[in-house]
Design an enzyme around this catalytic site. Structure first.
Site, PDB file in Angstrom:
ATOM      1  CD  GLU A   6      -2.563   1.076   2.765  1.00  0.00           C
ATOM      2  OE1 GLU A   6      -3.526   1.823   2.907  1.00  0.00           O
ATOM      3  OE2 GLU A   6      -2.187   0.261   3.634  1.00  0.00           O
TER       4      GLU A   6
ATOM      5  CE  LYS B 249      -7.275   1.683   3.577  1.00  0.00           C
ATOM      6  NZ  LYS B 249      -6.052   1.990   4.342  1.00  0.00           N
TER       7      LYS B 249
ATOM      8  CB  CYS C 102      -4.431  -1.744   4.378  1.00  0.00           C
ATOM      9  SG  CYS C 102      -3.471  -1.823   5.917  1.00  0.00           S
TER      10      CYS C 102
END
Length: 263
Positions: free
Chosen positions: A45, A111, A145
């Site tokens: 990430e 995200k 994540c």
């Protein structure tokens, strides 16, 4: 004819705000795993910059150049890369995972779940759409994540036809077992392959443990990284996934009429 792909994760210590240094680490890792026949490579990430919050706007200006270099390398090597980078759009900064397939951007995922505990929501804008994309190595579902803690997203990716779940991450100590357990759970419950790349080393006050993972639809760990810079690879055989799904028929046995829409 069996469908197979060699998948890999490139795990390295992201140097905060040092785009060129991080780019060279990533490119070297990609080239090394390609020599081992990997065609799908997952990077961590925010791998070009790390979470250099106060400089993200400037660092995002480097992302188009980074993507052009990735496009050239994937075209040359006949491969697919997935990793997240800071992306600037209309004055907002997103944590965006780019799927680069043989010289083109096949998809991008911003995200969805921002980690408010670490202040991500103060510096980044949240995405508003999931991503499943067809590529030269199969159908990829992408998450980043903290998304791992939201199983609804992964079930959506599975129902939309994902074959491999790609998860770039910066997941720090002391939550190693959460990382390992959640990744295996997402693989087992959705009967999908998982390729997850975490970073390692220290960034500011955070210590990252690495432990990148390649996991089978049965939840078997096919390859795992340690706590230092490394690359790992494993063969994903799609016929094994199909066979396993025919043995344990989770998709046919679902009861969506009972679940309803979760509040």
């Amino acid at each position: 004819m069996e469908r197979k792909v060699c998948a890999a994760a490139v795990q390295f210590n992201i140097e905060l705000g040092e785009v060129e240094a991080n780019l060279q680490k990533a490119l070297a890792g990609i080239r090394r795993v390609r020599e081992k026949d990997a065609r799908l490579v997952v990077l961590p990430e925010m791998w070009s910059s790390g979470y250099a919050y106060k400089r993200l706007a400037a660092l995002a200006e480097e992302t188009p150049r980074v993507l052009e270099i990735l496009k050239g390398l994937t075209a040359e090597k006949n491969m697919v890369t997935v990793g997240s980078l800071p992306e600037k759009v209309d004055g907002r900064i997103y944590n965006t995972a780019f799927v680069v397939d043989n010289g083109r951007i096949a998809g991008r995922y911003r995200k969805l779940h921002l980690f408010s505990t670490m202040g991500e929501d103060r510096f980044l804008a949240a995405g508003d759409a999931a991503l499943v994309v067809s590529t030269s190595v199969g159908r990829l579902g992408v998450a980043i994540c903290y998304d791992l803690r939201f199983p609804e997203l992964f079930r959506k990716l599975a129902l939309e036809g994902a074959e491999i779940l790609c998860v770039p991450a910066e997941w720090p100590k002391p939550r190693q077992e959460h990382w390992r357990t959640l990744l295996r759970a997402r693989a087992i419950e959705n009967q999908l392959f998982v390729a997850a790349a975490n970073c390692c080393g220290i960034q500011g006050k955070l210590d990252f443990f690495g432990m990148s993972l390649l996991i089978s639809p049965r939840g078997e760990i096919l390859a795992e990284g340690g706590e230092t810079e490394t690359e790992l690879s494993a063969l994903f055989n799609f016929e094994e996934m199909t066979s396993y799904r025919s043995q344990i028929r989770c998709y046919q046995d679902r009861r969506p009429e009972i679940y309803g829409t979760l509040p």
